[in-house]
Write a protein that holds these residues in place. Sequence first.
Motif, PDB file in Angstrom:
ATOM      1  N   PRO A 201      41.239  45.271  44.631  1.00 33.09           N
ATOM      2  CA  PRO A 201      41.113  45.717  46.028  1.00 33.09           C
ATOM      3  C   PRO A 201      40.648  44.564  46.915  1.00 33.09           C
ATOM      4  CG  PRO A 201      40.159  47.340  44.539  1.00 33.09           C
ATOM      5  CD  PRO A 201      40.476  46.128  43.709  1.00 33.09           C
ATOM      6  N   THR A 202      41.212  44.471  48.097  1.00 31.05           N
ATOM      7  CA  THR A 202      40.923  43.345  48.985  1.00 31.05           C
ATOM      8  C   THR A 202      39.430  43.134  49.188  1.00 31.05           C
ATOM      9  OG1 THR A 202      43.017  43.753  50.136  1.00 31.05           O
ATOM     10  CG2 THR A 202      41.398  42.374  51.258  1.00 31.05           C
ATOM     11  N   LEU A 205      37.544  41.007  46.460  1.00 26.54           N
ATOM     12  CA  LEU A 205      37.925  39.640  46.106  1.00 26.54           C
ATOM     13  C   LEU A 205      36.734  38.682  46.153  1.00 26.54           C
ATOM     14  CD1 LEU A 205      41.365  39.342  47.927  1.00 26.54           C
ATOM     15  CD2 LEU A 205      40.965  39.582  45.474  1.00 26.54           C
ATOM     16  N   ASP A 206      35.867  38.870  47.126  1.00 30.17           N
ATOM     17  CA  ASP A 206      34.732  37.957  47.268  1.00 30.17           C
ATOM     18  C   ASP A 206      33.664  38.175  46.206  1.00 30.17           C
ATOM     19  OD1 ASP A 206      35.886  36.699  49.412  1.00 30.17           O
ATOM     20  OD2 ASP A 206      34.855  37.918  50.909  1.00 30.17           O
ATOM     21  N   ARG A 213      37.802  33.274  42.016  1.00 38.61           N
ATOM     22  CA  ARG A 213      37.859  33.379  43.484  1.00 38.61           C
ATOM     23  C   ARG A 213      38.355  32.097  44.142  1.00 38.61           C
ATOM     24  NH1 ARG A 213      32.829  34.180  44.019  1.00 38.61           N
ATOM     25  NH2 ARG A 213      32.198  32.167  44.869  1.00 38.61           N
ATOM     26  N   ARG A 218      45.146  33.580  45.743  1.00 38.99           N
ATOM     27  CA  ARG A 218      44.717  34.867  46.275  1.00 38.99           C
ATOM     28  C   ARG A 218      45.830  35.899  46.230  1.00 38.99           C
ATOM     29  NH1 ARG A 218      40.405  36.318  49.795  1.00 38.99           N
ATOM     30  NH2 ARG A 218      40.797  38.266  50.911  1.00 38.99           N
ATOM     31  N   ARG A 219      47.075  35.464  46.488  1.00 34.47           N
ATOM     32  CA  ARG A 219      48.162  36.441  46.520  1.00 34.47           C
ATOM     33  C   ARG A 219      48.447  37.031  45.141  1.00 34.47           C
ATOM     34  NH1 ARG A 219      51.446  32.092  48.514  1.00 34.47           N
ATOM     35  NH2 ARG A 219      52.095  30.752  46.815  1.00 34.47           N
ATOM     36  N   ASP A 222      45.231  39.888  45.152  1.00 37.49           N
ATOM     37  CA  ASP A 222      44.997  40.890  46.197  1.00 37.49           C
ATOM     38  C   ASP A 222      45.993  42.041  46.101  1.00 37.49           C
ATOM     39  OD1 ASP A 222      44.423  42.319  48.474  1.00 37.49           O
ATOM     40  OD2 ASP A 222      44.442  40.588  49.818  1.00 37.49           O
ATOM     41  N   GLY A 224      45.759  44.886  47.820  1.00 36.39           N
ATOM     42  CA  GLY A 224      45.684  45.764  48.987  1.00 36.39           C
ATOM     43  C   GLY A 224      44.362  46.527  49.022  1.00 36.39           C
ATOM     44  N   ALA A 225      44.247  47.418  49.986  1.00 39.05           N
ATOM     45  CA  ALA A 225      42.976  48.095  50.238  1.00 39.05           C
ATOM     46  C   ALA A 225      42.419  48.793  49.005  1.00 39.05           C
ATOM     47  CB  ALA A 225      43.136  49.082  51.389  1.00 39.05           C
ATOM     48  N   GLY A 227      43.920  48.367  45.833  1.00 40.14           N
ATOM     49  CA  GLY A 227      44.387  47.678  44.633  1.00 40.14           C
ATOM     50  C   GLY A 227      45.685  48.205  44.058  1.00 40.14           C
ATOM     51  N   ASP A 229      48.801  48.635  45.818  1.00 37.95           N
ATOM     52  CA  ASP A 229      50.014  48.390  46.610  1.00 37.95           C
ATOM     53  C   ASP A 229      51.220  48.044  45.743  1.00 37.95           C
ATOM     54  OD1 ASP A 229      48.589  48.879  48.882  1.00 37.95           O
ATOM     55  OD2 ASP A 229      48.732  46.850  49.703  1.00 37.95           O
TER      56      ASP A 229
END
Length: 293
Positions: A201-202, A205-206, A213, A218-219, A222, A224-225, A227, A229
Amino acid sequence: MAEASPATLGALLQDARRLLAEAGIAEAALEAQLLVEHFTATTRVEAIAAPERPVAAAAADALMEALRRRRDGVPVHRILGYREFYGLRLTLSPGTLEPRPDTETLVDLVLPHARRTVARTGRCRILDLGTGSGAIALALLSAVPQAEAVGVDICEDALATARANADMNGYGARFRALWSEWLRDVEGRFDLIVSNPPYIPTADLDTLSREVREHDPRRALDGGADGLDFYRAMAQGARRHLAAEGAVAVETGHDQKAAVEAVFSACGWRLVVAARDLGGRDRAMMFRPQGNA
């Protein structure tokens, strides 16, 4: 003034272990061994049998720079430039996710299906979505000589790396790299569609480790909101690229099994089999269209 004595293999290994342990690296001994062997072009046996072996200054300096990078958070396999996966040595690049042992669970899960397909038809056509280094596709090609694979990615660097890995491991004739935004430019039908998609989930990520990280693309992480998508994209679009008796298989996060099954079920798929990784965590799932045996 006398010249300094050259460093010895044993002393370098001891120093590497100490430096990495002081940096709080969990597998300091193993990573020290990997780095020393790589930069001194020696083996573990040589370190044991000939610890007093002198090491050229250039090699010792390169090792010290590698240790500095590792202490700064660069993953050991990014420093080495390769990683072993399913018995294959795979080159890494900035555009590729670093393949990890958990993903071997997905390979093991789908191998019986691939082999049954070969027994039935004489071949197995594989589509690997988000191929990255080519890890999943090439592992399957190594285990199923009658298989052929198309590796899809949106990153040209990843596709070049996957092509190079296929050639380096002897599977170039059975592997094709294809630039596509997921399934958009894919043509034809496949007996097996596999993927280790982005599923973090976006917002999470952090919270990932520094090594992931800051150094995995990143792509490739990630999802999506929530996880999910890319699972939705596969569930909605994979059927038109699936051969008769074909299957779709995915890696998942350890806490996503129920959510991913719900996504596929809503699009007319049924769960055939699931598998856990060596840590006992849910990790891989295989689906077929509802109504198929």
